[in-house]
Design an enzyme around this catalytic site. Structure first.
Site, PDB file in Angstrom:
ATOM      1  N   SER A 262       0.851  -1.175   0.000  1.00 29.75           N
ATOM      2  CA  SER A 262       0.000   0.000   0.000  1.00 29.75           C
ATOM      3  C   SER A 262       0.885   1.221   0.000  1.00 29.75           C
ATOM      4  CB  SER A 262      -0.864   0.016   1.261  1.00 29.75           C
ATOM      5  OG  SER A 262      -0.002   0.147   2.386  1.00 29.75           O
ATOM      6  N   LYS A 263       0.319   2.321  -0.483  1.00 31.99           N
ATOM      7  CA  LYS A 263       1.167   3.504  -0.589  1.00 31.99           C
ATOM      8  C   LYS A 263       1.482   4.092   0.780  1.00 31.99           C
ATOM      9  CE  LYS A 263      -2.319   6.960  -1.813  1.00 31.99           C
ATOM     10  NZ  LYS A 263      -3.289   6.888  -2.879  1.00 31.99           N
ATOM     11  N   ARG A 264       0.741   3.674   1.779  1.00 32.69           N
ATOM     12  CA  ARG A 264       1.041   4.140   3.123  1.00 32.69           C
ATOM     13  C   ARG A 264       2.356   3.525   3.639  1.00 32.69           C
ATOM     14  NH1 ARG A 264      -1.231   3.027   7.738  1.00 32.69           N
ATOM     15  NH2 ARG A 264      -2.326   1.265   6.814  1.00 32.69           N
TER      16      ARG A 264
END
Ligand code: GLU
Ligand code: ZN
Length: 506
Positions: A262-264
């Site tokens: 995930s981009k997090r």
């Protein structure tokens, strides 16, 4: 026609609702490899029906990124400066509305779909109740069997109808090329699903299938996140009486902690990798290894070599961990394989960025960059590291921290004395010929005579000349810096050290 007789046609169908994602790049690569390997056709289709979330900027980021990777398609939409290609267009879903309307009308006429008059509030209430009862949300089907009179009554109220597809009962089974036999019960699909919203906007499952039919897609190769959508798609293919493509669901890409990437938690935008100086050869190579392996010890492959070896049947189903260190290692391997002149081309923008940011004071010419290549090519994990590696060559003055001029085993006085002596040696050598293998021996002799560890002496010189403790090999670095500037920097370093205890300067 049986599946195997269909001409091979595959597609990538990105939604321009975000920048090009590593997962989309990997799916594109696998579609590309499969198409090239089998002599099939590779299609790019933009799934841009979500007008609120789609943007031209994202579309451009996606197409530019795929071009940059060298993944070319045979059929696709017109994009800046390039005409549309292929006989099955338009390849942008926003331009295909009449076809969706027509197919929706067919499903409605055949009673495979029905109008749903439920309001957003009513549906929300159903969802909330399901949640309160710890049931998975599911459309109740309350509009599934309305009489013509009931429909007319809703219409008279001015209610707009969405169109829902009848899911029916039973189990949907298919043989996925990667995952093997898959069976999913229709009761897991959340009830009859909306294919066209009340405002007339067609939705993903529907447009995806309508276009896969129209574009005669033979194999759907996409991320495993779509596996649970596949039964809905198969039901739509069946309802429309069309052949069902073969499916191949690529393994999820995972963060190092094995959660879904995930981009997090990870850098997911291809553009960010490009900006840091990953090169296309390495990124393509690495993306191929996210789910596929050659079955040999080899792991470095060009795109063409991948085309020769790739086999969809050997893609694993286990999640593929995205290992940035391995990617950097591969990038370093690839950087050393780039021909020197080409490497100059690729390094230039990164040096320009250093200049624009004021981290270097002048932009080196191509010849100068070219002369650095032997020194840097084995030491760059990323093109973007070039400034850190050799930026000091193009700075007017390097900033000196007096403490870092003093190697651990020394005191400041020793450092000052050593730099003075080294300066004299270098000044002497350089008057005749300033070459790396001329500078090294007399400096080693100096260390020996004074009882200094050569490593300590060299570190003091390195920091004095470059302002940093890690550089390419010292003597090449001094030569690249030039005779005059080396002496100048040594002088500045000597001046920066406390004079007390030091011998008088000559
Ligand atoms: N627009 C969908 C996506 O980007 C396409 C999925 C598919 O390949 O069928 O995830
Ligand atoms: Zn309803």
């Amino acid at each position: 026609m049986t599946k195997s007789e269909r001409p091979i046609r595959v597609r990538i169908a990105p939604s321009p609702t975000g920048p090009l994602h590593i997962g989309t790049a990997r799916s594109t690569l696998f579609n590309y490899l499969f198409a090239r390997r089998t002599g099939g056709t590779f299609i790019l289709r933009l799934e841009d029906t979500d007008a609120a979330r789609s943007s031209i900027a994202y579309e451009k980021d996606i197409l530019d990124g795929l071009h940059w990777l060298g993944l070319t398609w045979d059929e696709g939409p017109e994009v800046a400066g390039e005409a549309a290609r292929g006989l099955f267009g338009p390849y942008r879903q926003s331009q295909r509305m009449p076809r969706y309307a027509e197919v929706a009308a067919r499903l409605l006429a055949a009673d495979r779909a029905y109008p749903c008059y439920c309001t957003a509030e009513e549906l929300e209430a159903e969802r909330a109740q399901a949640e309160a009862e710890h049931r998975p949300p599911r459309y109740s089907g309350r509009c599934a069997n309305l009489t013509p009179a009931e429909r007319a009554a809703f219409q008279a109220e001015g209610r707009a109808a969405a169109l829902r597809f009848r899911v029916g009962e039973g189990i949907v089974a298919f043989d996925d090329i990667i995952r093997g036999h898959v069976e999913i019960g229709t009761d897991a699909l959340g009830g009859d699903f909306v294919i066209v919203r009340a405002d007339g906007g067609p939705l993903f499952h529907f447009t995806n299938v309508v276009d896969d039919i129209a574009m005669k897609i033979s194999h759907v190769i996409r991320g495993e996140d779509h596996l649970s959508n596949t039964p809905k798609h198969i039901l739509l293919f069946r309802a429309l009486g069309e052949p069902i493509p073969q499916f191949a669901h690529l393994p999820l890409i995972l963060n190092p902690d094995r959660t879904k990437m995930s981009k997090r938690r990870s850098q997911t935008a291809v553009g960010d990798y490009i900006a840091q100086g990953f090169i296309r050869e390495a990124l393509v190579n690495y993306l191929a290894l996210l789910g596929w392996a050659s079955g040999t010890e080899e792991e470095i492959f060009t795109l063409d070599e991948l085309v020769e070896r790739f086999d969809l049947e050997t893609v694993h189903k286990a999640g593929a961990v995205f290992d940035r260190e391995r990617l950097e290692w591969l990038n370093g391997q690839w950087i050393r394989r780039i021909p020197p002149d080409e490497l100059v081309e690729r390094l230039r923008p990164f040096l320009e960025a250093e200049a624009v940011a004021g981290r270097i004071d002048r932009m080196p010419g191509d010849d100068e960059i070219r002369s650095l290549v032997p020194m840097v090519r084995e030491r760059l994990p990323l093109l973007g590291a070039i400034g850190d590696l050799v930026g000091f060559l193009f700075q007017d003055e390097v900033s000196l921290d007096p403490a870092s001029l003093v190697p651990k085993r020394w005191d400041a006085a020793t450092a000052a004395e050593a730099l003075r002596a080294a300066r004299a040696v270098i000044a002497d050598v350089g008057r005749v010929s300033y070459e790396a293998d001329e500078i090294e021996p007399p400096l080693r002799r100096l260390a020996e005579e004074r009882g200094w560890k050569p490593g300590d002496l060299f570190m003091a010189i390195r920091v004095a000349a470059t302002g940093r403790t890690a550089t390419p090999p010292l003597f090449d670095t001094l030569v690249a810096l030039g005779y005059e500037r080396t002496l100048h920097r040594l002088d500045r370093a000597i001046a920066a050290l406390p004079a007390q205890g030091a011998a008088a300067t000559a």
